[in-house]
Design an enzyme around this catalytic site. Structure first.
Site, PDB file in Angstrom:
ATOM      1  N   LYS A  79      57.835  29.390  76.303  1.00 25.39           N
ATOM      2  CA  LYS A  79      58.786  29.295  77.489  1.00 25.39           C
ATOM      3  C   LYS A  79      59.256  27.679  77.802  1.00 25.39           C
ATOM      4  O   LYS A  79      60.268  27.391  78.027  1.00 25.39           O
ATOM      5  CB  LYS A  79      58.025  29.962  78.756  1.00 25.39           C
ATOM      6  CG  LYS A  79      58.069  31.464  78.590  1.00 25.39           C
ATOM      7  CD  LYS A  79      57.532  32.123  79.724  1.00 25.39           C
ATOM      8  CE  LYS A  79      57.478  33.330  79.914  1.00 25.39           C
ATOM      9  NZ  LYS A  79      56.803  34.077  81.108  1.00 25.39           N
ATOM     10  N   GLU A  81      49.950  42.252  73.829  1.00 27.77           N
ATOM     11  CA  GLU A  81      49.927  41.028  74.619  1.00 27.77           C
ATOM     12  C   GLU A  81      48.740  41.059  75.638  1.00 27.77           C
ATOM     13  O   GLU A  81      48.441  40.019  76.199  1.00 27.77           O
ATOM     14  CB  GLU A  81      51.232  41.205  75.661  1.00 27.77           C
ATOM     15  CG  GLU A  81      51.564  39.993  76.442  1.00 27.77           C
ATOM     16  CD  GLU A  81      52.972  40.039  77.193  1.00 27.77           C
ATOM     17  OE1 GLU A  81      53.713  39.318  76.869  1.00 27.77           O
ATOM     18  OE2 GLU A  81      53.139  40.788  78.052  1.00 27.77           O
ATOM     19  N   HIS A 124      57.526  59.607  55.501  1.00 27.66           N
ATOM     20  CA  HIS A 124      58.638  59.214  54.805  1.00 27.66           C
ATOM     21  C   HIS A 124      58.984  57.939  54.293  1.00 27.66           C
ATOM     22  O   HIS A 124      59.945  57.400  53.640  1.00 27.66           O
ATOM     23  CB  HIS A 124      59.833  60.296  54.480  1.00 27.66           C
ATOM     24  CG  HIS A 124      59.535  61.583  54.394  1.00 27.66           C
ATOM     25  ND1 HIS A 124      59.507  62.367  52.997  1.00 27.66           N
ATOM     26  CD2 HIS A 124      59.190  62.508  55.406  1.00 27.66           C
ATOM     27  CE1 HIS A 124      59.186  63.636  53.395  1.00 27.66           C
ATOM     28  NE2 HIS A 124      59.142  63.733  54.516  1.00 27.66           N
TER      29      HIS A 124
END
Length: 385
Positions: free
Chosen positions: A355, A215, A241
């Protein structure tokens, strides 16, 4: 205690709870928690998770901590409204005594509520963004409540701040980290940067760092150039793994940063059983910590053999002092990296449009311009088979 928050209001607290309390803290009984409360962090708005947690809480024994600097974060304020409604129905006019707010000193909905009702409210300085706020009341209050030594946390941060303001790069760990990552990205094409602690208690620390790095640095420069590395969380040895095959033989577009812990509070010796079985006999007598360290060094060496860059952050032990220092080091490194990339690491303009479109669809009164833009956008038509 239940923290209501998202992103920077939650990730740091989760990381330090996992590292500085037992990984199974909320499963321990009161005696093994030394009388401290459980600490839940409700960091998303998935209704299944919200219902599952709230439905099993004893509301009269629960304190909710709502965290939003602006007081307008849709996710956090939705959580707040749901919780507040339940508290009022269960506790009546005592509801606000079960709330603590962390918000801007002067502005926003939560500050208005605190002022009107007399609810306890801590100040989040207006110049501190969420992803940099874990050493502010955002993290300090709930962590102190579960017995974390926040004085030690801050002392470690202060000591590291002094080191990170050193003009001598060789004695400035934040400057070194930022410069190496920036050079790897811009000169070597290592656009993906992995944080891989070899410690289960630090598993969530990588998630906190991912938000901090992403960010802060994923931005458009003033000249229109798009910059920013992609941070990726991993865990040693688990991801040896799963992801390490890609790290070793995939594209040369990655750096790895290991976090290595020198001392652990407890170790386990591997028993010398089945000594006649070659595949097992060599393990007996070694400890799990020894095996963990050997695998980290082996992974680093194998990466080097394959021409893949890595570095390691070494800390003596997982305690409040050392984690306060590591948090501060990485926050300073983020600021230095922002300067190197030529962007402001303290803003986040890329999240604002999403937003506004959210507000538009929910008919927020002050989102008229976003509502018009949203209406004009082409909408994909999903097809279900």
């Amino acid at each position: 205690i239940v923290v209501l928050g998202i992103g920077g209001s939650a990730l740091g607290t989760i990381a330090l709870r996992s590292a500085l309390r037992s990984p199974r803290w909320n499963e321990l009984d009161q005696t093994r928690r030394n009388g401290s409360p459980r600490l839940h962090v409700l960091e998303n708005i998935d209704p299944t998770s919200v219902h599952e947690l709230l439905d099993r809480l004893a509301l009269d024994r629960t304190l909710f901590v709502a965290i939003s600097k602006s007081g307008g974060t849709a996710e956090t304020m939705s959580q707040y409204l749901i919780v507040r409604d339940r508290l009022e129905k269960a506790l009546g006019d005592r509801a606000h005594h079960h709330m603590v707010l962390v918000t801007d000193p002067k502005n926003g909905a939560l500050r208005e509520i605190a002022t009107h009702e007399g609810t306890v409210a801590f100040e989040l300085p207006s110049n501190v963004g969420g992803r940099f706020s874990v050493l502010a009341p955002v993290g300090l209050f709930p962590l102190a409540a579960v017995g974390v030594d926040i004085d030690a946390l801050q002392a470690g941060a202060r000591e590291m701040a002094t080191r990170c303001e050193n003009d001598d790069l060789s004695n400035n760990p934040a400057g070194t980290f930022a410069l190496l990552q920036w050079l790897a990205d811009t000169e070597l094409g290592c656009h993906n940067q992995i944080m891989m602690p070899y410690s289960d208690p630090l598993r969530e620390f990588s998630a906190w760092w991912v938000q901090l790095w992403a960010e802060s640095l994923g931005k458009i420069r003033p000249d229109g150039t798009r910059v920013g590395p992609t941070p990726i969380p991993a865990l040693g040895v688990t991801d040896q793994h799963s992801q390490v095959q890609l790290f070793m033989q995939g594209p040369r577009d990655k750096t790895l940063t290991f976090i290595v812990v020198k001392q652990v509070p407890v170790d386990i010796t591997i028993p010398k059983l089945h000594q006649n079985v070659t595949e097992l006999a060599y393990l007996g007598g070694h400890t799990l910590k020894e095996l963990l360290d050997v695998e980290q060094r082996a992974t680093a060496a194998a990466l080097a053999r394959n021409g893949k860059p890595s570095m390691a952050i070494h800390i003596d032990q997982i305690d409040a002092h050392h984690l306060g220092a590591m948090i501060m080091m990485l926050e300073y490194a983020t600021i230095y990296a922002g300067a190197l990339y030529g962007v402001d690491p303290l803003d986040q303009p890329g999240v604002e449009l999403g937003k506004q479109f959210t507000y538009a669809q929910l008919n927020r009164p002050d989102a008229e311009s976003a509502r018009k833009e949203w209406a004009a956008l082409p909408k994909p038509q999903p097809k279900f088979v």
